[in-house]
Design an enzyme around this catalytic site. Structure first.
Site, PDB file in Angstrom:
ATOM      1  CG  LEU A 161       0.928 -19.244 -15.299  1.00 13.65           C
ATOM      2  CD1 LEU A 161       0.682 -18.939 -16.766  1.00 13.65           C
ATOM      3  CD2 LEU A 161       2.416 -19.391 -15.026  1.00 13.65           C
ATOM      4  NE  ARG A 184      -7.317  -6.178 -18.830  1.00 13.84           N
ATOM      5  CZ  ARG A 184      -7.506  -7.206 -19.636  1.00 13.84           C
ATOM      6  NH1 ARG A 184      -8.554  -7.211 -20.468  1.00 13.84           N
ATOM      7  NH2 ARG A 184      -6.678  -8.231 -19.642  1.00 13.84           N
ATOM      8  CD  GLN A 229       6.713 -13.370 -15.064  1.00 15.55           C
ATOM      9  OE1 GLN A 229       5.597 -13.407 -14.553  1.00 15.55           O
ATOM     10  NE2 GLN A 229       6.910 -13.437 -16.368  1.00 15.55           N
ATOM     11  CE1 TYR A 259     -13.715  -0.437  27.977  1.00 13.71           C
ATOM     12  CE2 TYR A 259     -15.148   1.078  26.795  1.00 13.71           C
ATOM     13  CZ  TYR A 259     -13.883   0.602  27.085  1.00 13.71           C
ATOM     14  OH  TYR A 259     -12.779   1.166  26.481  1.00 13.71           O
TER      15      TYR A 259
END
Length: 459
Positions: free
Chosen positions: A9, A16, A73, A387
């Site tokens: 389920l 909450r 559901q 970089y």
């Protein structure tokens, strides 16, 4: 063996929790709570697992993938209504169906198996997993008759004064004869305080048909904790952490302060490893025997070799060899490999870098996108300049090279085998093997300059 099925389920919103994250996806020790339920059901070799989803359905399905089948559901009309959504997938099947909530991550596979065995041995139509609660407030009460048989379950809000005194609680986990379950669900009504279809009403319906209903009481009520808010989530985390730490300690791992050590469930730790306080071990980390972790170190999906010491450091998505020294205050970023006997010292950061056996970067250096050979010494303050603002480039330092302090290696560049780079150099071209490279401006001293400068400022 009887065919076995599971219905999880997981359709409630979990208001909450006060969160945008769907309730059953809140992590407990790094894994969504519903994933813990799935993990503990797997050893039972179920023939079918069906997860009832509602709010956040797509996210739950993405998280669990093909570990389950799913039904939606559309309206949250109670637990009985939720289970009813699985009828199309399970109605023609013979066997036992376990119904478990997706927000109960602490129930172990041993408890699930014991529940199944009790149910099958008793030949029951329904079996309730129950527990004895010191404070049963908020829980459904298991009501027994004079023969101590289960009569019904009464929700707290619907219970009378006598029923509220009952300490045996319904944990929300059940085993049912599959056919009996879906037959009884058709008779469940919503005539109650919440106007919902309660799954526990199936128990009273089955009793009314003279079907056998039993209860299996777990001795460890902690396992049955349901997570409805952040307080319960923290409590579950603490229980789960203790469970994991105790398992490792019983397997020969020394955890100096278990209350202040966080190890996720996927980690593998061999015997005679020592873990100091404040350490956090996440993901599928592997730590080999005699390693020493911490204090205050974090490992994420790393492999750590035998006898390696990692102090006050962070490492992620990397492989660290045997007898390596890491830290204090080092950072091993993803896709790095540190060879046996190497050293990554204090305030050293490496990223997507291979360090060969016996190589050392003892302090205050950055090695990014680098391939460092064996027995290389990287001096303090060395930087691989990888970089250019758009692309990353590789620095190669071959075996036995020596890099002097405060050197900038401008990638792409190769430092040859056995070569030396003088301290303070900025290297922009390849250095041949066995060469000394000096790349810095000649020193010039201007005597008396400071006095002249100060006098000029006064004027």
């Amino acid at each position: 063996m009887t065919n076995r099925y599971a219905v999880i389920l997981a359709a409630g919103q979990g208001t909450r929790m006060k969160s945008k994250l769907y309730k059953v996806l809140h992590p407990v020790m790094g894994r969504p709570m519903v994933q813990h339920v799935i993990d503990q059901l797997k050893p039972l070799q179920l023939d079918e697992t069906v997860t009832i989803v509602g709010f956040g359905a797509e996210t739950v399905k993405e998280t669990l993938g093909n570990q389950s089948k799913y039904v939606i559901q559309e309206e949250q009309l109670g637990t009985g209504h939720a289970v009813q959504q699985a009828e199309e997938l399970l109605k023609n099947k013979e066997g036992t169906t376990i119904v478990v909530c997706g927000d109960t991550p602490l129930i172990t596979n041993e408890t699930f198996e014991a529940l199944f065995k009790h149910h099958e041995k008793e030949g029951a139509s329904a079996t309730i997993l129950t527990a004895q609660a010191d404070d049963p407030t908020g829980y459904g009460r298991v009501i027994r008759n004079e023969e101590n048989e289960v009569e019904r379950i009464v929700e707290h809000k619907d219970a009378n004064e006598t029923e509220l005194q009952v300490a045996e609680i319904n944990t929300g986990t059940y085993c049912f004869d599959n056919q009996a379950l879906f037959s009884a669900l058709k008779e469940v009504s919503n005539d109650n305080a919440q106007g919902e279809y309660y799954l526990p009403d199936v128990i009273e319906i089955l009793r009314g048909k003279q079907e056998k209903v039993t209860a299996f009481m777990t001795e460890n009520i902690e396992e049955t904790l349901g997570i409805n808010d952040r307080v319960a989530l923290a409590k579950a985390e603490k229980i789960f952490k203790k469970r994991i730490n105790e398992r490792h300690m019983r397997n020969g791992v020394s955890i100096i302060d278990p209350d202040n050590t966080y190890i996720q469930s996927e980690a593998t730790i061999e015997s005679d490893v020592v873990i100091h306080p404040g350490s956090i071990i996440k993901g599928a980390t592997i730590i080999k025997e005699n390693a020493e972790i911490g204090p205050n170190s974090e490992l994420v999906n790393c492999e750590v070799g035998e006898g390696t010491i990692i102090k006050h450091s962070v490492a992620s998505e990397s492989k660290i060899g045997d007898r390596v020294q890491i830290g204090p205050f080092a950072h091993i970023r993803p896709e790095s490999v540190v060879g046996h006997g190497a050293k990554v010292g204090n305030f050293v950061e490496i990223k997507k870098t291979v360090m060969g056996e016996g190589s050392k970067a003892s302090h205050l250096s950055y090695l990014g996108d680098a391939n460092v050979g064996s027995n290389v010494n990287v001096g303090c303050g060395t930087i691989t300049v990888n970089y250019d603002g758009t692309n990353k480039y590789l620095t190669t330092i071959e075996d036995d090279a020596f890099i002097g302090c405060n050197s900038n290696l401008i990638a792409p560049v190769t430092i040859g085998k056995g070569s030396y780079v003088a301290a303070g150099s900025t290297i922009t071209e390849d250095v041949p093997s066995d060469a000394l490279s000096v790349a810095r401006a000649r020193q010039t001293n201007k005597e008396g300059y400071v006095t002249k400068f100060k006098n000029r400022k006064r004027d």
